[in-house]
Design a protein around this motif. Structure first.
Motif, PDB file in Angstrom:
ATOM      1  N   THR A   1     -13.041   1.123  -2.193  1.00  0.00           N
ATOM      2  CA  THR A   1     -12.181   2.510  -2.248  1.00  0.00           C
ATOM      3  C   THR A   1     -13.288   3.228  -1.956  1.00  0.00           C
TER       4      THR A   1
ATOM      5  N   ASP B 288     -13.097  -1.557   5.749  1.00  0.00           N
ATOM      6  CA  ASP B 288     -14.151  -2.173   4.707  1.00  0.00           C
ATOM      7  C   ASP B 288     -12.847  -3.341   4.041  1.00  0.00           C
ATOM      8  N   ARG B 289     -13.828  -3.913   2.770  1.00  0.00           N
ATOM      9  CA  ARG B 289     -13.012  -4.905   2.114  1.00  0.00           C
ATOM     10  C   ARG B 289     -12.620  -4.541   1.499  1.00  0.00           C
ATOM     11  N   ARG B 290     -11.123  -5.376   1.876  1.00  0.00           N
ATOM     12  CA  ARG B 290      -9.398  -4.925   1.211  1.00  0.00           C
ATOM     13  C   ARG B 290     -10.068  -4.427  -0.456  1.00  0.00           C
ATOM     14  N   GLY B 291      -9.252  -3.465  -1.385  1.00  0.00           N
ATOM     15  CA  GLY B 291      -9.920  -3.084  -2.506  1.00  0.00           C
ATOM     16  C   GLY B 291     -11.480  -2.474  -2.982  1.00  0.00           C
TER      17      GLY B 291
ATOM     18  N   GLY C 282       0.939  -1.947   0.138  1.00  0.00           N
ATOM     19  CA  GLY C 282      -0.023  -0.215   0.084  1.00  0.00           C
ATOM     20  C   GLY C 282       0.686   1.353   0.091  1.00  0.00           C
TER      21      GLY C 282
ATOM     22  N   THR D  22      -0.481   5.096   3.214  1.00  0.00           N
ATOM     23  CA  THR D  22      -2.393   5.509   3.553  1.00  0.00           C
ATOM     24  C   THR D  22      -1.358   4.857   5.491  1.00  0.00           C
TER      25      THR D  22
ATOM     26  N   ASP E 173      -5.932  -1.814   9.830  1.00  0.00           N
ATOM     27  CA  ASP E 173      -4.275  -2.415   9.129  1.00  0.00           C
ATOM     28  C   ASP E 173      -3.755  -3.410  10.333  1.00  0.00           C
TER      29      ASP E 173
ATOM     30  N   THR F 299      -4.667   9.483   4.236  1.00  0.00           N
ATOM     31  CA  THR F 299      -3.627   8.998   2.517  1.00  0.00           C
ATOM     32  C   THR F 299      -2.515   9.860   1.959  1.00  0.00           C
TER      33      THR F 299
ATOM     34  N   GLN G 234      -8.232   3.494  -0.004  1.00  0.00           N
ATOM     35  CA  GLN G 234      -9.509   2.510   1.019  1.00  0.00           C
ATOM     36  C   GLN G 234     -10.191   3.227   1.382  1.00  0.00           C
ATOM     37  N   GLN G 235     -11.470   2.430   1.689  1.00  0.00           N
ATOM     38  CA  GLN G 235     -12.322   2.901   2.452  1.00  0.00           C
ATOM     39  C   GLN G 235     -11.767   2.034   3.729  1.00  0.00           C
TER      40      GLN G 235
END
Ligand code: AMP
Ligand code: MG
Length: 325
Positions: free
Chosen positions: A212, A207-210, A184, A226, A231, A261, A203-204
């Motif tokens: 956004t 939330d689920r990885r990926g 990342g 980020t 994390d 970010t 990234q949100q």
């Protein structure tokens, strides 16, 4: 022994596991010349040997054995890096803090079953984490710890540093356009595929990885970093305990943002700045940026604790929110 594991090696793509994370180098419209990937792995491994906190033999880990008050000669490269990072610590008034190694180890977020440590041990280690106890000598290239128990932790900057070094290596090797993504921490070399720009999802948090919250459209030479509690964390007594520590308390930052970010033209500083913004807020980010990269524009996207998204003026024209697309 190298602890870098190559996952995939193709003509335009190298994937490997290093620094406790997933790493990828992608060449945009060319194939790797002979030896390019070997050289990249060599650099990644050289940096790992210098900075790996989980390897007792790394140059940084070896400093734990330093006798209090005794200067230790370190490599020019590590000296330069520590010099920059200590300047960031000072400019952030200690919000960015590279002497929290003892506390990070105590919290042990990377373990399988982390638990809240004993408060007394936290306060003891906090007393042993004073930045003023880390002295650098420019002429001798030494570091001296003036206090027992000091342990450096540069986990907040290592991946950005490595991403910047790898991008510089690719540039010197004649690569025109590529992305370097170390867990990342992203460094963009040359022009991107979207009318010369790179599209980078933000990234949100939690939330689920990926998934956004929006996309940044960035020019050549930018880096993106980020920091977020999501994390690395654990839940105990119904509360989230995450890995970004408040150096005033030794506990995870309370009521901080969900994610920060940072976009800037220097990958190392981007990494430093995203952690700084998370822990210390915008004033700290601005004073570190002013000191360490006065020429370059630094912008950020910050998701506040209540979920609102703040876009700094520098990124207003390059950030496209997911809710608008
Ligand atoms: P990043 O994901 O770049 O924000 O870095 C997170 C890592 O930085 C953590 O896992 C710790 O190793 C380290 N860290 C935690 N708190 C701080 C802090 N206040 N200043 C600098 N580094 C920190
Ligand atoms: Mg960081």
């Amino acid at each position: 022994m190298s602890s870098i594991e190559i996952v995939r090696c193709e003509s335009n793509q190298l994937r490997f596991l290093a620094y406790n994370t997933f790493c990828e180098i992608l060449l945009r419209d060319e194939d790797a010349q002979q030896g390019l990937w070997e050289g990249a792995i060599e650099i990644a491994e050289q940096i790992r040997r210098m900075l790996d906190a989980y390897d007792e033999m790394s140059e940084l880990s070896a400093l734990r054995k330093a006798e209090t008050g005794q200067p230790v000669r370190i490599s020019d490269e590590l000296f330069k890096l520590l010099h920059t990072l200590l300047a960031a610590c000072a400019a952030s008034k200690g919000a960015f803090h590279i002497a929290l190694g003892g506390l990070s180890k105590l919290w042990n977020f990377a373990s399988d079953h982390p638990q809240c440590p004993d408060p007394q041990r936290i306060s003891k280690l906090l007393q042993q984490s004073r930045l003023e106890s880390v002295l650098l000598d420019e002429t001798q290239k030494t570091v001296t710890f003036l206090q027992d128990g000091i342990q450096l932790d540069i986990g907040a900057a290592g991946k950005g540093y490595a991403a910047g070094r790898l991008a510089a290596y690719l540039r010197a090797a004649g690569v025109g356009s590529a992305s370097v993504n170390l867990g990342g921490n992203l460094c963009l070399l040359g022009s991107g595929p979207r009318q010369g720009r790179w599209a980078v999802g933000v990234q949100q948090p939690w939330d689920r990885r990926g998934l956004t919250l929006g996309t940044l459209y960035l020019d050549a030479g930018q880096s993106v970093s980020t920091s977020g509690g999501y994390d690395r964390f654990f839940i105990q007594n119904g509360k989230v305990w995450h890995h970004l520590l408040d150096p005033r308390t030794g506990y995870p930052v309370e009521n901080g943002p969900l994610g920060c970010t940072v976009v800037c033209s220097d990958a190392l500083l981007g990494d430093v700045l995203s952690t700084t913004l998370f822990v210390g807020g915008e004033a700290c980010l601005r004073s570190v940026a002013e000191l360490l990269c006065p020429q370059s524009k630094v912008g950020y996207v910050r998701v506040e604790a209540d979920g609102t998204v703040e876009i700094s003026p520098e990124l207003e024209n390059v950030f496209c929110p997911a809710w608008e697309s």
